[in-house]
Design a protein around this motif. Structure first.
Motif, mmCIF file in Angstrom:
data_model
loop_
_atom_site.group_PDB
_atom_site.id
_atom_site.type_symbol
_atom_site.label_atom_id
_atom_site.label_comp_id
_atom_site.label_asym_id
_atom_site.label_seq_id
_atom_site.Cartn_x
_atom_site.Cartn_y
_atom_site.Cartn_z
ATOM 1 N N LEU A 28 0.812 -1.211 0.000
ATOM 2 C CA LEU A 28 0.000 0.000 0.000
ATOM 3 C C LEU A 28 0.851 1.268 0.000
ATOM 4 O O LEU A 28 0.575 2.227 -0.736
ATOM 5 N N PHE A 29 1.900 1.309 0.836
ATOM 6 C CA PHE A 29 2.673 2.527 1.041
ATOM 7 C C PHE A 29 4.109 2.459 0.520
ATOM 8 O O PHE A 29 4.872 3.402 0.709
ATOM 9 N N SER A 30 4.475 1.352 -0.103
ATOM 10 C CA SER A 30 5.868 1.141 -0.520
ATOM 11 C C SER A 30 6.816 1.197 0.674
ATOM 12 O O SER A 30 7.968 1.631 0.557
ATOM 13 N N TRP A 31 6.324 0.777 1.818
ATOM 14 C CA TRP A 31 7.185 0.670 2.993
ATOM 15 C C TRP A 31 8.139 -0.500 2.826
ATOM 16 O O TRP A 31 7.857 -1.461 2.108
ATOM 17 N N VAL A 45 8.022 -5.707 14.279
ATOM 18 C CA VAL A 45 8.369 -5.359 12.906
ATOM 19 C C VAL A 45 8.366 -3.838 12.759
ATOM 20 O O VAL A 45 7.406 -3.163 13.145
ATOM 21 N N ILE A 46 9.439 -3.298 12.193
ATOM 22 C CA ILE A 46 9.580 -1.862 11.989
ATOM 23 C C ILE A 46 9.393 -1.554 10.513
ATOM 24 O O ILE A 46 10.046 -2.155 9.652
ATOM 25 N N ALA A 47 8.497 -0.623 10.207
ATOM 26 C CA ALA A 47 8.219 -0.219 8.835
ATOM 27 C C ALA A 47 8.836 1.148 8.565
ATOM 28 O O ALA A 47 8.742 2.052 9.394
ATOM 29 N N SER A 48 9.461 1.281 7.399
ATOM 30 C CA SER A 48 10.095 2.535 7.008
ATOM 31 C C SER A 48 9.519 3.023 5.687
ATOM 32 O O SER A 48 9.156 2.219 4.812
ATOM 33 N N ALA A 49 9.461 4.345 5.536
ATOM 34 C CA ALA A 49 8.960 4.965 4.315
ATOM 35 C C ALA A 49 10.001 4.861 3.204
ATOM 36 O O ALA A 49 11.162 4.511 3.449
ATOM 37 N N ARG A 130 11.400 11.229 11.097
ATOM 38 C CA ARG A 130 10.158 11.943 11.346
ATOM 39 C C ARG A 130 8.987 11.161 10.740
ATOM 40 O O ARG A 130 8.648 11.345 9.570
ATOM 41 N N PRO A 131 8.370 10.273 11.516
ATOM 42 C CA PRO A 131 7.214 9.529 10.986
ATOM 43 C C PRO A 131 6.084 10.445 10.523
ATOM 44 O O PRO A 131 5.375 10.124 9.575
ATOM 45 N N PHE A 132 5.916 11.582 11.237
ATOM 46 C CA PHE A 132 4.879 12.555 10.880
ATOM 47 C C PHE A 132 5.566 13.712 10.181
ATOM 48 O O PHE A 132 6.372 14.429 10.776
ATOM 49 N N LYS A 133 5.267 13.882 8.891
ATOM 50 C CA LYS A 133 5.954 14.900 8.098
ATOM 51 C C LYS A 133 4.983 15.474 7.081
ATOM 52 O O LYS A 133 4.562 14.783 6.153
ATOM 53 N N ALA A 138 6.397 13.549 1.077
ATOM 54 C CA ALA A 138 6.575 12.648 2.231
ATOM 55 C C ALA A 138 5.738 11.382 2.080
ATOM 56 O O ALA A 138 4.978 11.003 2.975
ATOM 57 N N HIS A 139 5.901 10.706 0.948
ATOM 58 C CA HIS A 139 5.090 9.521 0.679
ATOM 59 C C HIS A 139 5.393 8.416 1.693
ATOM 60 O O HIS A 139 6.544 8.153 2.018
ATOM 61 N N GLY A 140 4.334 7.823 2.211
ATOM 62 C CA GLY A 140 4.461 6.793 3.225
ATOM 63 C C GLY A 140 4.495 7.318 4.636
ATOM 64 O O GLY A 140 4.422 6.541 5.589
ATOM 65 N N HIS A 141 4.610 8.638 4.803
ATOM 66 C CA HIS A 141 4.581 9.260 6.118
ATOM 67 C C HIS A 141 3.146 9.607 6.516
ATOM 68 O O HIS A 141 2.282 9.827 5.660
#
Length: 263
Positions: A28-31, A45-49, A130-133, A138-141
């Protein structure tokens, strides 16, 4: 940029199958996702943008944990002990914790006076991610947060007292009341609305930026999710929508409509 109390610093999904959820949200987010190397984190599990910033954690609740799960927001607290005292003075309560997360920080789950849960965390160190951006690329944020509550005025009083947030105007929604905007200094991180008038679930909801709103909806549906609202136009030219993932957990998405005004 120096962050202040109340800034969203992490997002977390509790779900029956975090491995399957990781696949859904990667598509969905290309994480990208990886399992935390810290043994004490228990397979978290850690997801990154796409830009490499850490965004969210995905976990399967341990045996005996309350049922339900779903997405939650962690808000920054520079002094967790003081935040918990202040929350209690304002009519909130502690639902869980405080508890230490090895190599991460100390957190607690709170209930606001209307019973809406949210988390606060005092990190061990400052994380440059910065998860919130709120940026166009800021795709995926996460780019927006939204509170549906039975008493918006009381919510503004509580969160204003806790985090210093202010009410910065509102958009009328007719019989559904007002969509009132949150102010955090010069920032506008989100909004508050009536859960009673809108019939929205009583909760905090987060919106994540996608490249193409219609393509994201199609990806979510192909992965076993479901569209429950939108896409609807929002100020600035983008569109917003709400989906539920294959386990019924709600999440917002926002982005442009690449194919024109019609899906």
């Amino acid at each position: 940029m120096t962050l202040t109390d109340g800034h969203p610093i992490w997002f977390e999904l509790s779900t029956p199958d975090h491995v399957a959820a990781a696949t859904f949200y990667r598509q969905l987010f290309s994480w990208t996702t990886r399992t935390s190397p810290v043994v004490e984190h228990g397979g978290y599990v850690i997801a990154s943008a796409p830009d490499g910033d850490g965004i969210a954690g995905l976990m399967t609740p341990p045996p005996g944990a309350p049922p339900g799960g779903g997405w939650s927001i962690y808000f920054l607290s520079l002094d967790l002990a003081a935040t918990l005292v202040k929350a209690g003075d304002l009519g909130g309560s502690v639902a869980f914790g405080p508890m230490d997360i090895p190599h991460v920080g100390r957190f607690a789950v709170l209930l606001d006076p209307q019973g809406v849960p949210f988390s606060v965390m005092q990190p061990s160190t400052e994380d440059p991610a910065r998860p919130f951006k709120q940026a166009d690329d800021a795709h995926g944020h996460a780019v927006w947060i939204e509170l549906a509550t039975p008493d918006p005025d009381a919510a503004f009083a509580f969160y204003g007292g806790l985090f210093g947030w202010t009410r910065e105007g509102a958009m009328p929604m007719g019989e559904m009341g007002e969509y009132a905007f949150l102010g955090a200094g010069e920032a506008r991180p989100g909004a508050v609305m009536s859960s009673t008038l809108t019939r929205a679930p009583q909760q905090w909801n987060s919106y994540f930026l996608v490249v193409d709103i219609d393509a994201a909806v199609a990806t979510a549906e192909a992965g076993g999710g479901k569209l429950i609202q939108g896409p609807d136009p929002i100020p600035g030219g983008d569109y917003s929508a709400n989906i539920v993932d294959p386990y019924g957990h709600q999440l917002g998405i926002v982005g442009p409509r690449k194919g024109g005004d019609a899906a």
